[in-house]
Design a protein around this motif. Structure first.
Motif, short mmCIF file in Angstrom:
data_model
loop_
_atom_site.label_atom_id
_atom_site.label_comp_id
_atom_site.label_asym_id
_atom_site.label_seq_id
_atom_site.Cartn_x
_atom_site.Cartn_y
_atom_site.Cartn_z
N MET A 83 43.32 29.92 33.74
CA MET A 83 43.28 30.96 34.77
C MET A 83 43.17 32.34 34.15
O MET A 83 42.40 33.19 34.60
N PHE A 84 43.95 32.54 33.09
CA PHE A 84 43.96 33.83 32.39
C PHE A 84 42.58 34.15 31.82
O PHE A 84 42.07 35.27 31.96
N VAL A 85 41.96 33.18 31.19
CA VAL A 85 40.63 33.38 30.59
C VAL A 85 39.59 33.66 31.67
O VAL A 85 38.77 34.59 31.54
N VAL A 86 39.61 32.88 32.74
CA VAL A 86 38.65 33.08 33.83
C VAL A 86 38.84 34.45 34.46
O VAL A 86 37.87 35.16 34.77
N GLY A 87 40.08 34.86 34.66
CA GLY A 87 40.35 36.17 35.25
C GLY A 87 39.83 37.31 34.40
O GLY A 87 39.24 38.26 34.91
N ASN A 88 40.02 37.21 33.08
CA ASN A 88 39.52 38.27 32.21
C ASN A 88 38.00 38.25 32.10
O ASN A 88 37.37 39.30 31.92
N ALA A 89 37.41 37.05 32.22
CA ALA A 89 35.95 36.99 32.29
C ALA A 89 35.45 37.70 33.55
O ALA A 89 34.43 38.39 33.53
N GLY A 90 36.19 37.54 34.65
CA GLY A 90 35.84 38.25 35.88
C GLY A 90 35.93 39.75 35.71
O GLY A 90 35.09 40.50 36.23
N CYS A 91 36.95 40.24 34.98
CA CYS A 91 37.06 41.68 34.69
C CYS A 91 35.87 42.15 33.87
O CYS A 91 35.30 43.22 34.11
N LEU A 92 35.51 41.35 32.86
CA LEU A 92 34.39 41.69 31.99
C LEU A 92 33.09 41.86 32.78
O LEU A 92 32.30 42.78 32.52
N LEU A 93 32.87 40.99 33.76
CA LEU A 93 31.59 40.96 34.48
C LEU A 93 31.63 41.68 35.82
O LEU A 93 30.62 41.71 36.53
N ALA A 94 32.77 42.27 36.18
CA ALA A 94 32.92 42.89 37.50
C ALA A 94 31.85 43.96 37.74
O ALA A 94 31.72 44.90 36.97
N PRO A 95 31.07 43.84 38.84
CA PRO A 95 30.02 44.82 39.13
C PRO A 95 30.54 46.11 39.77
O PRO A 95 29.84 47.11 39.81
N GLY A 96 31.76 46.08 40.28
CA GLY A 96 32.31 47.26 40.93
C GLY A 96 33.83 47.21 40.91
O GLY A 96 34.45 46.22 40.48
N PHE A 97 34.45 48.29 41.42
CA PHE A 97 35.91 48.39 41.34
C PHE A 97 36.61 47.31 42.16
O PHE A 97 37.63 46.77 41.73
N GLY A 98 36.09 46.96 43.32
CA GLY A 98 36.69 45.93 44.16
C GLY A 98 36.75 44.59 43.44
O GLY A 98 37.78 43.90 43.46
N TRP A 99 35.65 44.21 42.80
CA TRP A 99 35.63 42.95 42.05
C TRP A 99 36.56 43.01 40.85
O TRP A 99 37.20 42.02 40.50
N LEU A 100 36.63 44.18 40.21
CA LEU A 100 37.54 44.34 39.08
C LEU A 100 38.99 44.16 39.53
O LEU A 100 39.79 43.49 38.86
N MET A 101 39.33 44.72 40.67
CA MET A 101 40.68 44.57 41.21
C MET A 101 41.00 43.11 41.52
O MET A 101 42.08 42.60 41.18
N LEU A 102 40.06 42.41 42.15
CA LEU A 102 40.27 41.00 42.48
C LEU A 102 40.47 40.17 41.21
O LEU A 102 41.33 39.28 41.15
N ALA A 103 39.68 40.47 40.18
CA ALA A 103 39.80 39.72 38.93
C ALA A 103 41.14 40.00 38.26
O ALA A 103 41.77 39.10 37.68
N ARG A 104 41.62 41.24 38.34
CA ARG A 104 42.92 41.58 37.77
C ARG A 104 44.05 40.83 38.50
O ARG A 104 44.97 40.31 37.86
N VAL A 105 43.99 40.78 39.82
CA VAL A 105 45.02 40.08 40.58
C VAL A 105 45.00 38.59 40.27
O VAL A 105 46.05 37.95 40.09
N PHE A 106 43.80 38.02 40.19
CA PHE A 106 43.67 36.60 39.84
C PHE A 106 44.29 36.32 38.47
O PHE A 106 45.01 35.34 38.29
N THR A 107 44.01 37.20 37.51
CA THR A 107 44.59 37.05 36.17
C THR A 107 46.11 37.08 36.23
O THR A 107 46.80 36.29 35.58
N ALA A 108 46.63 37.99 37.04
CA ALA A 108 48.09 38.18 37.12
C ALA A 108 48.80 36.96 37.69
O ALA A 108 49.98 36.76 37.41
#
Length: 392
Positions: A83-108
């Motif tokens: 989960m942690f790896v997938v979440g940080n991959a989502g942060c890496l690829l986030a196209p905008g702030f909303g997606w970055l926020m979602l990826a951070r919450v998923f990681t958490a």
């Protein structure tokens, strides 16, 4: 067979994972200017990434813990690290702030369950009489994240862009997963919230203690979240100097964490009521010291040490007042600290959005620390009035 030699690699694997998790949580605070610039948002708005992560820890801990309760500890740890790896991959690829926020919450969502499960497993893997040392060794990864992970991750983000930092953290998570797969034994089913001790958890002193941890963490993160912008905007240093200052602050944090444990063993009530006024004084002093680099650095080191010492002592306090529910109350306290993280980061952002100067953040943190002191006094008085001694 439990021997120190056999347990070295399993504990090392868990410590690497804790280092990755701690870096992922805190490194964003050193990257707020870069993220804000790239996403075309304000620095206070980017600070919501800290709040979002903290709320993800608070909500995700019990939810994920229940979902994984039937798994053996090693399987659960690997699932959480995935989960942690997938979440940080989502942060890496986030196209905008909303997606970055979602990826951070998923990681958490993986944070609390991983740390809680790993702490229990580390203690069980230790030789007799060294259970606490094993837990400290595992948790040292979180401490080192503040000393090494945050400044190095911030420097990488400043040189190569903030996405490079999330790539590095993701790779670190993969390394941790490989080490866990190779060296950590299967263990038992993952620990879940105890069904008993309901009467213990109903004690008002426990919930007052948890609320105190929320307030202490809010004070810390109201300042810590915006420490780099303060250095850039008020102290007027370059980004590289601000990164070096984070390293110096991390040294104070490490010393404070160790000192807090010793103070708790010495005299917990007295240590708390002496340390918190010192913390308040340092925060007020920083308001003026922030204009010059070296006075600011001195205050940062003192602040880091005192803040983490208080955090360690509050963890010890909640265990002492919880009685038979100590283990579950300690887990709840992790959520309490992270709830405070979210509140502090949000309050700091609100102060800046209202047009206050960046160094006014320190006065907000001082006010929250003063409330913490009042709540500590209330907890101590309540505990001393209990039918049986809670502070022994």
């Amino acid at each position: 067979m439990n021997t120190g030699k056999l347990m070295t690699m399993p504990l090392f694997a868990l410590a690497i994972a804790a280092f990755a998790i701690g870096t992922a949580e805190f490194v964003v605070m050193g990257l707020l200017p870069e993220i804000a610039s790239d996403m075309a948002i304000s620095i206070p708005a980017s600070g919501h990434l800290v709040s979002g992560y903290a709320l993800g820890v608070v909500i995700g801990g019990p939810v994920i813990g229940i979902a994984l309760r039937a798994m053996r500890e090693k399987t659960a740890l690997l699932a959480l690290m995935l989960m942690f790896v997938v979440g940080n991959a989502g942060c890496l690829l986030a196209p905008g702030f909303g997606w970055l926020m979602l990826a951070r919450v998923f990681t958490a969502f993986s944070h609390a369950s991983f740390i809680g499960t790993a702490a229990v497993l580390a203690s069980r893997l230790a030789p007799p009489g060294k259970e606490a040392q094993a837990m400290v060794l595992m948790l040292s990864g979180m401490t080192l994240a503040n000393v090494l992970g945050v400044p190095l991750g911030s420097l990488l983000g400043q040189l190569q862009g903030w996405r490079a930092t999330f790539l590095a953290v993701m790779l670190l998570g993969l390394l941790a997963a490989a080490l866990i797969a190779g060296f950590v034994p299967a263990g038992r089913a993952s620990p879940s919230a105890p069904a008993g001790h309901g009467s213990d958890l109903r004690r008002p002193v426990i919930w007052l203690g948890l609320a105190t941890s929320v307030m202490a963490s809010a004070s810390m993160f109201a300042f810590f979240t915006y420490i780099v912008p303060v250095l850039l905007q008020v102290t007027h240093v370059e980004a590289k100097v601000a990164t070096a200052a984070l390293f110096v602050c991390g040294v104070g944090i490490t010393i404070g964490g160790l000192l807090g444990g010793r103070l708790a063993d010495w005299n917990l009530p007295r240590a708390l009521t002496l340390t918190l006024p010192c913390l308040i004084a340092v925060l007020v002093a920083f308001y003026w010291a922030s204009a010059s680099l070296y006075p600011a650095l001195a205050c940062m080191v003192l602040w880091g040490g005192l803040s983490f010492a208080v955090g360690m002592m509050l963890q010890a306090l909640i265990i002492k007042v919880a009685g038979n529910a100590a283990a579950y109350a300690s887990t709840l306290n992790i959520g309490a600290f992270n709830l405070g993280n979210a509140i502090g980061a949000w309050l700091g952002g609100r102060v800046l959005e209202m047009g206050w100067a960046f160094n006014a953040i320190t006065l907000l943190a001082a006010a929250l620390a003063a409330v913490t002191l009042a709540m500590v006094v209330a907890v101590l008085r309540t505990a001393r009035r209990a039918p049986r001694s809670l502070l022994v």
